[in-house]
Design a protein around this motif. Structure first.
Motif, mmCIF file in Angstrom:
data_model
loop_
_atom_site.group_PDB
_atom_site.id
_atom_site.type_symbol
_atom_site.label_atom_id
_atom_site.label_comp_id
_atom_site.label_asym_id
_atom_site.label_seq_id
_atom_site.Cartn_x
_atom_site.Cartn_y
_atom_site.Cartn_z
ATOM 1 N N GLN A 1 0.951 -1.317 0.032
ATOM 2 C CA GLN A 1 0.003 0.008 0.000
ATOM 3 C C GLN A 1 0.897 1.253 0.094
ATOM 4 N N ASP A 2 2.056 1.204 0.668
ATOM 5 C CA ASP A 2 3.086 2.383 0.715
ATOM 6 C C ASP A 2 3.443 2.514 -0.785
ATOM 7 N N LEU A 3 3.875 1.388 -1.204
ATOM 8 C CA LEU A 3 4.339 1.420 -2.490
ATOM 9 C C LEU A 3 3.328 2.038 -3.562
ATOM 10 N N ARG A 4 2.032 1.749 -3.468
ATOM 11 C CA ARG A 4 1.118 2.197 -4.361
ATOM 12 C C ARG A 4 0.819 3.646 -4.238
ATOM 13 N N ALA A 5 0.845 4.253 -3.012
ATOM 14 C CA ALA A 5 0.910 5.381 -2.687
ATOM 15 C C ALA A 5 1.809 6.229 -3.203
ATOM 16 N N GLN A 6 3.147 5.620 -3.195
ATOM 17 C CA GLN A 6 4.353 6.324 -3.806
ATOM 18 C C GLN A 6 4.074 6.494 -5.311
ATOM 19 N N LEU A 7 3.685 5.273 -5.855
ATOM 20 C CA LEU A 7 3.469 5.298 -7.426
ATOM 21 C C LEU A 7 2.557 6.580 -7.602
ATOM 22 N N LYS A 8 1.390 6.494 -7.023
ATOM 23 C CA LYS A 8 0.357 7.544 -7.243
ATOM 24 C C LYS A 8 0.865 8.892 -7.021
ATOM 25 N N ASP A 9 1.958 9.174 -5.972
ATOM 26 C CA ASP A 9 2.367 10.681 -5.817
ATOM 27 C C ASP A 9 3.399 10.980 -6.660
ATOM 28 N N SER A 10 4.389 9.910 -7.033
ATOM 29 C CA SER A 10 5.529 10.154 -8.034
ATOM 30 C C SER A 10 5.344 10.048 -9.376
ATOM 31 N N GLY A 11 4.264 9.271 -9.716
ATOM 32 C CA GLY A 11 3.973 8.982 -11.167
ATOM 33 C C GLY A 11 5.059 8.090 -11.801
ATOM 34 N N SER A 12 5.779 7.446 -10.948
ATOM 35 C CA SER A 12 6.633 6.622 -11.405
ATOM 36 C C SER A 12 6.581 5.211 -10.742
ATOM 37 N N GLU A 13 7.250 3.907 -11.491
ATOM 38 C CA GLU A 13 6.878 3.019 -10.755
ATOM 39 C C GLU A 13 8.247 2.447 -9.637
ATOM 40 N N PRO A 14 7.767 2.350 -8.399
ATOM 41 C CA PRO A 14 8.621 2.323 -7.283
ATOM 42 C C PRO A 14 9.458 1.011 -7.349
ATOM 43 N N ALA A 15 8.654 0.015 -8.055
ATOM 44 C CA ALA A 15 9.347 -1.322 -8.243
ATOM 45 C C ALA A 15 10.681 -1.329 -9.158
ATOM 46 N N LEU A 16 10.597 -0.174 -9.997
ATOM 47 C CA LEU A 16 11.737 0.076 -10.880
ATOM 48 C C LEU A 16 12.735 1.196 -10.468
ATOM 49 N N GLN A 17 12.770 1.563 -9.257
ATOM 50 C CA GLN A 17 13.448 2.708 -8.563
ATOM 51 C C GLN A 17 14.628 1.607 -7.923
ATOM 52 N N ALA A 18 14.897 0.596 -8.091
ATOM 53 C CA ALA A 18 15.678 -0.303 -7.406
ATOM 54 C C ALA A 18 16.999 0.237 -7.474
ATOM 55 N N VAL A 19 18.081 -0.140 -6.503
ATOM 56 C CA VAL A 19 19.267 0.223 -6.576
ATOM 57 C C VAL A 19 20.043 -0.311 -7.833
ATOM 58 N N ARG B 1 6.400 -0.498 -19.393
ATOM 59 C CA ARG B 1 6.902 -0.400 -17.905
ATOM 60 C C ARG B 1 5.988 -0.805 -16.723
ATOM 61 N N ALA B 2 4.807 -0.805 -17.243
ATOM 62 C CA ALA B 2 3.715 -1.289 -15.991
ATOM 63 C C ALA B 2 3.961 -2.795 -15.778
ATOM 64 N N ARG B 3 4.124 -3.688 -16.970
ATOM 65 C CA ARG B 3 4.325 -5.103 -16.706
ATOM 66 C C ARG B 3 5.513 -5.405 -16.081
ATOM 67 N N VAL B 4 6.680 -4.888 -16.195
ATOM 68 C CA VAL B 4 7.819 -4.944 -15.814
ATOM 69 C C VAL B 4 7.729 -4.691 -14.222
ATOM 70 N N GLY B 5 7.260 -3.445 -13.885
ATOM 71 C CA GLY B 5 6.982 -3.045 -12.669
ATOM 72 C C GLY B 5 6.481 -4.147 -11.838
ATOM 73 N N GLU B 6 5.192 -4.618 -12.367
ATOM 74 C CA GLU B 6 4.396 -5.558 -11.677
ATOM 75 C C GLU B 6 5.299 -6.835 -11.353
ATOM 76 N N LEU B 7 5.817 -7.218 -12.375
ATOM 77 C CA LEU B 7 6.463 -8.625 -12.354
ATOM 78 C C LEU B 7 7.995 -8.290 -11.376
ATOM 79 N N VAL B 8 8.470 -7.200 -11.417
ATOM 80 C CA VAL B 8 9.737 -7.121 -10.341
ATOM 81 C C VAL B 8 9.099 -7.061 -8.825
ATOM 82 N N GLN B 9 8.100 -6.520 -8.722
ATOM 83 C CA GLN B 9 7.348 -6.412 -7.426
ATOM 84 C C GLN B 9 6.925 -7.643 -7.013
#
Length: 185
Positions: free
Chosen positions: A34-52, A163-171
């Motif tokens: 839920q926190d990641l979904r909120a970040q996604l909504k706020d930032s407009g980018s995929e949090p799962a793809l913001q990996a180090v 981008r959405a598919r990759v983000g979902e799979l990485v998460q």
């Protein structure tokens, strides 16, 4: 628990304790999601793809131009992309390296990309495999899913969809790794 704890065998008590701990862990993962979904909504980018670390991806496609285009889109999605033009090269890569995602073109220039899906899943069972199909190839997509593909994308691939598919799979992979680690502890 509704059972009388005085008469329960010890292993049942331990099992119930493990179930309670697992449910607590799953609730924590859901809160994190839920926190990641909120970040996604706020930032407009995929949090799962913001990996180090970049996500290792293998693209298997005989068409160099199409492979380069997909590779460029994946790199913009924080993926470290390797391209192979045929199944033999791809199998060698899968034996030598670990990939999180494998994209396979349904038409590998004389080779059947759909049939190759099974080999990919045998060589890299933890990797998610996506099949790339033409607009009129729904039957190929279904066949690929039956052979072990995780998902499919229709050509021409839209970058937002990719981008959405990759983000979902990485998460999904992150959650699976955390759950495996939790269960191992």
């Amino acid at each position: 628990h509704v059972l009388n704890e005085d008469i329960m065998p010890e292993f049942i008590k331990e099992l119930l304790q493990m179930v309670d701990e697992f449910l607590e862990h799953m609730a924590a993962l859901e809160a994190e999601n839920q926190d990641l979904r909120a970040q996604l909504k706020d930032s407009g980018s995929e949090p799962a793809l913001q990996a180090v670390e970049a996500v290792p991806v293998l693209v298997v496609d005989a068409n160099e131009e199409r492979a380069a285009t997909l590779g460029s889109m994946l790199q913009r999605s924080h993926c470290e992309t390797t391209v192979e033009k045929d199944s033999a090269g791809a199998l060698k890569r899968l034996a030598a390296e670990t990939f999180s995602l494998v994209f396979v073109e349904s038409d590998l220039g004389g080779e059947d990309g759909i049939a190759f899906i099974q080999q990919v899943k045998e060589a890299a069972p933890d990797a998610d495999c996506l099949i790339l199909v033409g607009f009129t190839s729904a039957d190929k997509a279904v066949q690929a899913l039956r052979l072990g593909a995780t998902d499919f994308l229709i050509r021409p691939v839209q970058e937002d969809d990719l981008r959405a598919r990759v983000g979902e799979l990485v998460q999904k992979q992150r959650i699976q790794r955390r759950s495996k680690k939790y269960l191992a502890d």
